[in-house]
Structure formats: structure tokens, C-alpha cells
Design an enzyme around this catalytic site. Structure first.
Site, mmCIF file in Angstrom:
data_model
loop_
_atom_site.group_PDB
_atom_site.id
_atom_site.type_symbol
_atom_site.label_atom_id
_atom_site.label_comp_id
_atom_site.label_asym_id
_atom_site.label_seq_id
_atom_site.Cartn_x
_atom_site.Cartn_y
_atom_site.Cartn_z
ATOM 1 N N GLU A 186 -4.578 7.269 8.441
ATOM 2 C CA GLU A 186 -3.650 8.389 8.370
ATOM 3 C C GLU A 186 -4.439 9.657 8.071
ATOM 4 O O GLU A 186 -5.230 9.695 7.117
ATOM 5 C CB GLU A 186 -2.635 8.116 7.246
ATOM 6 N N LYS A 194 11.125 2.657 2.137
ATOM 7 C CA LYS A 194 11.226 4.116 2.112
ATOM 8 C C LYS A 194 11.726 4.552 0.747
ATOM 9 O O LYS A 194 12.696 3.988 0.234
ATOM 10 C CB LYS A 194 12.210 4.591 3.193
ATOM 11 N N LYS A 210 2.369 4.541 1.303
ATOM 12 C CA LYS A 210 2.522 4.995 2.692
ATOM 13 C C LYS A 210 2.269 6.504 2.735
ATOM 14 O O LYS A 210 3.087 7.286 2.261
ATOM 15 C CB LYS A 210 3.932 4.653 3.178
ATOM 16 N N ASP A 220 2.039 10.157 3.926
ATOM 17 C CA ASP A 220 2.911 10.901 4.838
ATOM 18 C C ASP A 220 2.067 11.886 5.645
ATOM 19 O O ASP A 220 1.966 13.057 5.306
ATOM 20 C CB ASP A 220 3.968 11.659 4.021
ATOM 21 N N TYR A 234 -6.293 2.365 6.717
ATOM 22 C CA TYR A 234 -5.463 1.309 6.132
ATOM 23 C C TYR A 234 -5.437 0.012 6.932
ATOM 24 O O TYR A 234 -4.756 -0.928 6.565
ATOM 25 C CB TYR A 234 -4.031 1.802 5.889
ATOM 26 N N CYS A 290 35.382 3.999 24.181
ATOM 27 C CA CYS A 290 36.025 4.458 25.418
ATOM 28 C C CYS A 290 35.459 3.601 26.537
ATOM 29 O O CYS A 290 34.239 3.462 26.645
ATOM 30 C CB CYS A 290 35.693 5.928 25.671
ATOM 31 N N GLU A 324 0.862 -1.199 0.000
ATOM 32 C CA GLU A 324 0.000 0.000 0.000
ATOM 33 C C GLU A 324 0.882 1.228 0.000
ATOM 34 O O GLU A 324 1.955 1.207 0.607
ATOM 35 C CB GLU A 324 -0.833 0.048 1.294
ATOM 36 N N CYS A 352 40.148 9.201 23.864
ATOM 37 C CA CYS A 352 38.777 9.693 24.005
ATOM 38 C C CYS A 352 38.773 11.224 24.021
ATOM 39 O O CYS A 352 39.531 11.824 24.772
ATOM 40 C CB CYS A 352 38.172 9.151 25.300
ATOM 41 N N CYS A 389 34.492 8.541 32.360
ATOM 42 C CA CYS A 389 34.329 9.421 31.198
ATOM 43 C C CYS A 389 33.045 10.257 31.350
ATOM 44 O O CYS A 389 31.952 9.694 31.494
ATOM 45 C CB CYS A 389 34.269 8.578 29.924
ATOM 46 N N CYS A 436 37.705 12.282 27.788
ATOM 47 C CA CYS A 436 38.427 11.994 29.034
ATOM 48 C C CYS A 436 39.873 11.585 28.780
ATOM 49 O O CYS A 436 40.584 11.216 29.714
ATOM 50 C CB CYS A 436 37.708 10.915 29.826
HETATM 51 S S1 IVH Z 1 0.407 0.023 8.449
HETATM 52 C C1 IVH Z 1 2.119 -1.394 12.974
HETATM 53 N N1 IVH Z 1 -0.253 1.256 6.247
HETATM 54 O O1 IVH Z 1 3.255 4.916 8.467
HETATM 55 C C2 IVH Z 1 1.995 -0.240 12.067
HETATM 56 N N2 IVH Z 1 0.878 2.520 7.907
HETATM 57 O O2 IVH Z 1 5.323 3.408 10.852
HETATM 58 C C3 IVH Z 1 1.151 -0.587 10.871
HETATM 59 N N3 IVH Z 1 1.224 4.856 7.326
HETATM 60 O O3 IVH Z 1 2.762 6.344 11.217
HETATM 61 C C4 IVH Z 1 1.088 0.566 9.963
HETATM 62 N N4 IVH Z 1 0.265 4.809 5.357
HETATM 63 O O4 IVH Z 1 0.442 5.803 10.286
HETATM 64 C C5 IVH Z 1 0.339 1.370 7.449
HETATM 65 N N5 IVH Z 1 -0.925 2.185 4.250
HETATM 66 C C6 IVH Z 1 -0.353 2.319 5.437
HETATM 67 C C7 IVH Z 1 0.188 3.545 5.885
HETATM 68 C C8 IVH Z 1 0.803 3.597 7.130
HETATM 69 C C9 IVH Z 1 0.886 5.561 6.248
HETATM 70 C C10 IVH Z 1 1.962 5.412 8.490
HETATM 71 C C11 IVH Z 1 1.426 4.975 9.823
HETATM 72 C C12 IVH Z 1 2.639 5.067 10.717
HETATM 73 C C13 IVH Z 1 3.773 4.825 9.761
HETATM 74 C C14 IVH Z 1 4.331 3.429 9.958
#
Ligand code: IVH
Length: 662
Positions: free
Chosen positions: A171, A309, A116, A118, A223, A421, A114, A403, A426, A406
Site C-alpha cells: 500500500e 471495517k 488495513k 488506507d 503486506y 416492477c 493486519e 412504478c 419500463c 411507468c
Molecule cells: S491484503 C486480495 N493487507 O485494502 C486482496 N490489503 O481490498 C488482499 N490494504 O486496496 C489484500 N492494507 O491494498 C491487504 N494489510 C493489508 C492491507 C490491504 C491495506 C488494502 C489493499 C486493497 C484493500 C483490500
């Protein structure tokens, strides 16, 4: 108008407006113009004011905003809101898929990809078909109740066509278009603009004035559903949510191989600008909820999902200097000072170089032009050198031998890349150790911030964690120091005093023992009730703990075998520190017991899991000598065989129900 007529009119208007809303959000168009819509809303709002008994908490008028919120109440999530691990390249993805397959005994890989979004994570609850609560992620376990603000999001239905009870994850975000409009308004009025849509959405959801929240025009996409799901398949569950009229993330695809996943990630990396909202990657989740349950979670994130990412934006800059810093574990990290450069909306002046092996691997020299990238971490990193721009006669950067804090000789253990160290005195290690000790997940002493720690170390009040608890002896001096008043000193001293009774798992985590993170500390806490119990833990007790591997055992045994550690524990006890044992609830008769589920069960696994966890069981995924019970259904296979070999007690569903007193 009689009250009866008013009631009827309210219902009629509610119905009409809800229909227009649905039309607008499902078809993207409306058969009435904004003015007509506003007239209907105003009519309804007037009637609701006159006849408040007939006003529903989920009336469409609540979207326009009501009374300002005074504060957001803290609420515990029914299911923790965890974050995701990250993948940055194809090799990470291949490794992840392989790990999944190993964990699932080579079952065929099937995952949903899916986009992601933002934005800002939110948990939404519907009770008996009515919108009832929205909670921010917070620290993952406890968040802020923003129910009223989230109500203003117009694509979120307040009433569902079925009386279902659901806990959802989604989200909240601002479209690129709304974000631009808001910033234009802000520029016009001379107020500070937002850096990006994510910041704007996060800022909006925490506004006290609900009317202003409504005007910002937030959006939401769902989601996940974490309770009340009708199916074992994630995709089917999302389809079901969409049928209920919920706005579901539709940019998704079921994939059967890492190549397919990679294709989806690339497709969206290349097309992300075409979407009306910002995305920063792709989330990859297993399709089968049964498989998710088998894989479970680490302390921070699920094993059954991860995030790809998108390639971080790169910038180029010049290295003007190198600084070396020492962290709480004594590891030395070289950090480059850079000529300031803009990267993803922020000015970057420093970037980590990780370690000296990395510096020589990339052959980085002072004065070099380098590529800087913002990866998953907040701190930018240097990922390469533009050798074509290298000035003449630049010198290689050589690793320090001592270090920087120290002066003691730095060591480099074999097979490790880091210089370390190991001096007990320290100041940098001390600062880091203390910061970790008082941190939120540790002893949670809020009033003892980093600056105070630094001052107290300099003043000689603190030479180790024990001295935190004798700061009260310096009260007179503290009161004379700049920046300290009667109130702040009192706050500090009472926060320290209160921390003496923190739960023992927090104390164990606070000690900062290598490899003993939050989850490990919780596991240990099921077996120790006091400081003495903790000090006398031995290898065989640790070996019997569930989810406690050999690296953790070695590290803890080695820490406990040091005279200085035991000395510290004794001194802490003398100061009155007496951490609270983790409550073994009377309703949790099986606390500390481990159970594994196998075979076909008559009740869905997640329901069994919930029931067993409520009774205190740790539900593990594989059978070992640490397993207390194996709950075996029909067609149980290799796990049953292994349990029998190891002499683990095998129980049926009926037997376990009886044990649970049902
Ligand atoms: S699943 C256990 N699906 O991305 C977490 N997250 O660290 C399961 N996010 O802040 C998350 N789109 O809110 C999932 N299609 C999507 C998403 C999504 C955005 C965000 C989520 C979280 C971060 C994941």
C-alpha cells in the site's frame, strides 16, 4: 578522471548513499544532515550524466526524479489484484470464521490480522534482486505501469541483498504529517487542497512529473508476496521480506479464534489515531498458504481473507423527502433526500433506505431526524431514527403501489423484501439494462454513456438492446442533434460495430441475467462458441459445468426458456453480432477439464495449480461428479474415497506429468 575512475566513483557513491538510506529507513535517523546528503546525490548525478553507460537504472539518484512520463502503459498483472469482502460487526466475523472452518473440514483456525492501511494498492516486482516494475491495481487484471514514480519512494529498496525474484503487494500512502504539509503548501499557493491522505497519495502516483512525485514524499508498506514466497506460512514470508530490507506492515498478529481477531480489531479501532498513517480497518488472512489454496476465490475476492471495517462515522440529518428509483432488475429503492450534512469529508444530501420493509422496521417518517452512516458502499445509508427529535403529527411513509417510472403495478414476490416492477416497457429498467449491457465488463461500448442512452430512449431510437445495433440507421438525425458532431457520431458507431466481436463471456455477462455474474459467464463461455450454442444450452450441460450451482442453473434455464430471450438472441445475430469464442489455446489441451488435488504432493500445491491452470485445467477444491481427475498424493483420504465412489479418474503426479507432456 578516467572512465575507469568514474565507474569506481559511481559505485562508491552508490554504496555510500544506499547505506545512508538504509540507516534512515531502518533506524529512523541519519548520521549526515540533509545538505551533505544532497551533495552526495548531486555528485553521483553529475557523474551519471557524464558517463551514462555506468548509470544504473536503480541508482539512488532516480529517487529524485528524471524525465516526465508521457503516459502510463497498461500492463497485465501476473496474479489478479482482487478486492476484499467486508465485515461490519461481530456476527459477520463469527459467520466468516465458521465458513472458513466448514470449508477446511473443521481444521483449527489460524489467521493473521493486519492493520488495513488506507492508501493506494500497488504490485511491485523484483527480478534477480533488482526492483523492476510497479503496477497500479487498475481493474484488477490490467493496471498502469508506474515503475518510475514508485522508484521515488525512499523507503523502498531498489536492490535487495539476495538475487531473488518476487511479486509483492503493498500500500502506498502519505503519512498524516506529510499530508498536512502538502495541504499547507497548497493553501499558501492558492491551489485546491486534498480531501484526505488517500486521495493525495492516489493523485501523486499518477503525476507525470517524477520530480514532483519525489517531493511529495510517499511511503509504502508491503503486506503480501504472491510469487517467489519461500514458505507456506504468511507470517514467515513477511519476516523473510523484512530480512531482505523491505518495509513490511509490522502491525500484525497471529490469531487463533474469532475472539482474538475481535480483540485485535477493537484495539486498533481505539488506537488508530496514534499511528502516523491512516488505517480504515483490519485485514484478516489465513496464515497457511495451503489452506488459502484450498479455499480459493470468488469472482471478486479471495475466500481466505476479509476486511473488518472500522465503525463508519455517523452524522445526523433530517429527512426532507423520499424518492423512489427503479434499477435494472426492476427493484424499487427508496432514497431519502436529506438536509445537507458533512460525512467523512463529503457533503451528503441523499441516503438509501434499501426497501420499504426497512422503513417500517425502523419506523422512519418524513421530517424525522435520522442517523446517516457511510458503510462499505459509496452510497450512505440511514441506520436509525432519533425518536426524541420527532416532530408532532408526522405521518408514516407508505409504500407506493405503482412504478414511479411507468405506472405499472408493483409486485412483491413472497419471501422477498423488495417491491418490483416487472413491466417490459419500463424506461428505468430499460435504462439500467442498457447501461449494464454497454458497461466495461459487458460489451464495453465506451462512447455510449448514460446520458446518450437516456437521449436515445427519449428519442425512441432504442427500445431494447437490439436497437443499439441499428442506431446507425438514425445517423442523419444524430448529426443534426445538439452535442453530436461528425467525429463523435463516427466514434459512437464504430465502437458499436467493434463490440459485435467482443468475447462471448462479456456478451453473456452483458445480458444481465440474474445470478449470472462475470465468473459464471466465463464458465459458460468454456462450453459455448456461438450465439446458437448459447441459445440451445440445456440443464444437463449446465449441470456438468464446474463451479456452477443450482441457483445459477435455474436462472439461466428460465431466461433461455422465454420466447422473448430467444427472439432477442436471433435479432442480435441478424444485426451481425458474432461474439468471439473464448480461445481454447492449443497450449491448453485440458481447457474445460476439472481436477482436484489431494494428499501430500512432492511439489508444492501452488506450483501444481499454476502448471495445471496453464494447461487449461480448472482446479477445484472438492470432488463431485463434475470432476474429471483427482490428483492423489500420499495419505489421500476422504477425497480419494469419494472419487472412487463416483468413478472419477485417479492419477498420480507421474501420470499427470506424462499427460502434460513433460
Ligand atoms: S491484503 C486480495 N493487507 O485494502 C486482496 N490489503 O481490498 C488482499 N490494504 O486496496 C489484500 N492494507 O491494498 C491487504 N494489510 C493489508 C492491507 C490491504 C491495506 C488494502 C489493499 C486493497 C484493500 C483490500
Amino acid at each position: 578522471m578516467t572512465p575507469h575512475e568514474a565507474k569506481q566513483k559511481i559505485e562508491e557513491l552508490t554504496h555510500t548513499i544506499n547505506n545512508y538510506n538504509e540507516e534512515y529507513y531502518t533506524l529512523g535517523q541519519s548520521s549526515i544532515d540533509d545538505n551533505e546528503y544532497d551533495i552526495l546525490i548531486n555528485q553521483l548525478s553529475d557523474l551519471e550524466k557524464k558517463y551514462p553507460d555506468y548509470a544504473s537504472p536503480n541508482s539512488p539518484t532516480v529517487r529524485v526524479g528524471g524525465q516526465p512520463t508521457e503516459f502510463f502503459e497498461n500492463v497485465r498483472h501476473n496474479h489478479a489484484m482482487l478486492s476484499l469482502s467486508n465485515l461490519y460487526n461481530e456476527q459477520d466475523l463469527l459467520d466468516w470464521v465458521k465458513r472458513i472452518q466448514t470449508g477446511l473440514d473443521q481444521e483449527a483456525f489460524k489467521a493473521v490480522c493486519e492493520v488495513k492501511i488506507d492508501g493506494f494498492a500497488i504490485s511491485i516486482v523484483y527480478t534477480d534482486g533488482e526492483y523492476s516494475q510497479a503496477i497500479t491495481r487498475g481493474n484488477g487484471e490490467v493496471g498502469d505501469d508506474v515503475t518510475q514514480n514508485v522508484k521515488t519512494i525512499r523507503n523502498l529498496p531498489l536492490i535487495l541483498p539476495k538475487k531473488v525474484t518476487l511479486e509483492l503487494r503493498g500500500e502506498i500512502f502519505l503519512t498524516k504529517e506529510r499530508f498536512e504539509q502538502i495541504n499547507q503548501q497548497k493553501s499558501k499557493s492558492g491551489t485546491q487542497t486534498f480531501k484526505n491522505p488517500r486521495n493525495a497519495a492516489a493523485g501523486t502516483i499518477r503525476m507525470k512529473n517524477q520530480k514532483e512525485v519525489a517531493q511529495r514524499g510517499l511511503d509504502i508498506l508491503i503486506y503480501d508476496v504472491v510469487s517467489g514466497q519461500p514458505s507456506e506460512s504468511h507470517s514467515k514470508n513477511l519476516d523473510y521480506l523484512a530480512q531482505l530490507g523491505l518495509p513490511v506492515n509490522s502491525r500484525r498478529k497471529v490469531c487463533h479464534s474469532s475472539e482474538e481477531v475481535f480483540g485485535f480489531c477493537n484495539q486498533w479501532q481505539n488506537n488508530k489515531d496514534k499511528l502516523p498513517f491512516e488505517i480504515d480497518g483490519v485485514v484478516i488472512k489465513l496464515e497457511s498458504l495451503r489452506e488459502r489454496e484450498l479455499l480459493g476465490f470468488t469472482a471478486k475476492s479471495p475466500r481466505w481473507a476479509t476486511a473488518w471495517k472500522f465503525k463508519a462515522e455517523k452524522a445526523t440529518s433530517k429527512i426532507v423527502g423520499i424518492e423512489n428509483s427503479i434499477g435494472r432488475t426492476g427493484i424499487l429503492t427508496p432514497v431519502a433526500n436529506l438536509e445537507p450534512v458533512q460525512l467523512l469529508g463529503t457533503e451528503v444530501k441523499r441516503a438509501t433506505l434499501h426497501n420499504y420493509d426497512q422503513i417500517s422496521k425502523l419506523d422512519i417518517r418524513l421530517g424525522d431526524t435520522v442517523f446517516v452512516e457511510k458503510g462499505g458502499d459509496i452510497i450512505p445509508k440511514i441506520v436509525g431514527v432519533d425518536y426524541t427529535k420527532r416532530p408532532d403529527q408526522v405521518q408514516p411513509i407508505s409504500a407506493p403501489t405503482n412504478c414511479p417510472e411507468c405506472e405499472s403495478t408493483l409486485l412483491k414476490p413472497e419471501d422477498e423484501v423488495d417491491l418490483r416492477c416487472e413491466s417490459e416497457s419500463c424506461p428505468a429498467i430499460l435504462q439500467g439494462t442498457l447501461e449494464h449491457f454497454v458497461s466495461k465488463k459487458g460489451m464495453d461500448i465506451q462512447y455510449l454513456g448514460n446520458a446518450n442512452i437516456e437521449t436515445f430512449i427519449k428519442k425512441g431510437f432504442i427500445k431494447g438492446i437490439v436497437d443499439i445495433f441499428t442506431i446507425a440507421n438514425h445517423k442523419e438525425t444524430l448529426l443534426e442533434m445538439e452535442g453530436f458532431g461528425v467525429k463523435s457520431v463516427d466514434n459512437l458507431l464504430s465502437a458499436i460495430e467493434e463490440s459485435k466481436k467482443k468475447p462471448i463471456n462479456q456478451f453473456i455477462f452483458a445480458l444481465g441475467i440474474r445470478h449470472i455474474g462475470e465468473k459464471a459467464a466465463k464458465v459458460i463461455a468454456t462450453r459455448v462458441k456461438s450465439l446458437e450454442d448459447f441459445a440451445s444450452l440445456d440443464r444437463s450441460t449446465l449441470e456438468a459445468l464446474p463451479d456452477f450451482g443450482p441457483i445459477m442453473i435455474d436462472s439461466l434455464v428460465s431466461w433461455l426458456s422465454k420466447e422473448s430471450s430467444i427472439e432477442t438472441l436471433k435479432k442480435l445475430q441478424k444485426t451481425g453480432l458474432n461474439p468471439m469464442p473464448v480461445e481454447l489455446d492449443e497450449n491448453q489441451p485440458f481447457a474445460g477439464k476439472t481436477i482436484v488435488l489431494t494428499g501430500t504432493l512432492t511439489v508444492p500445491r501452488n506450483q501444481w495449480k499454476l502448471k495445471l491452470e496453464r494447461a487449461g485445467f480448472n482446479v477445484a477444491s472438492s470432488v463431485s461428479k463434475k470432476t474429471d481427475y483427482l490428483l492423489a498424493g500420499e495419505k489421500a483420504g476422504s477425497k480419494l474415497k469419494k472419487a472412487k465412489e463416483l468413478g472419477v479418474e485417479v492419477v498420480t503426479e507421474d501420470q499427470i506429468s506424462k499427460l502434460l507432456g513433460e
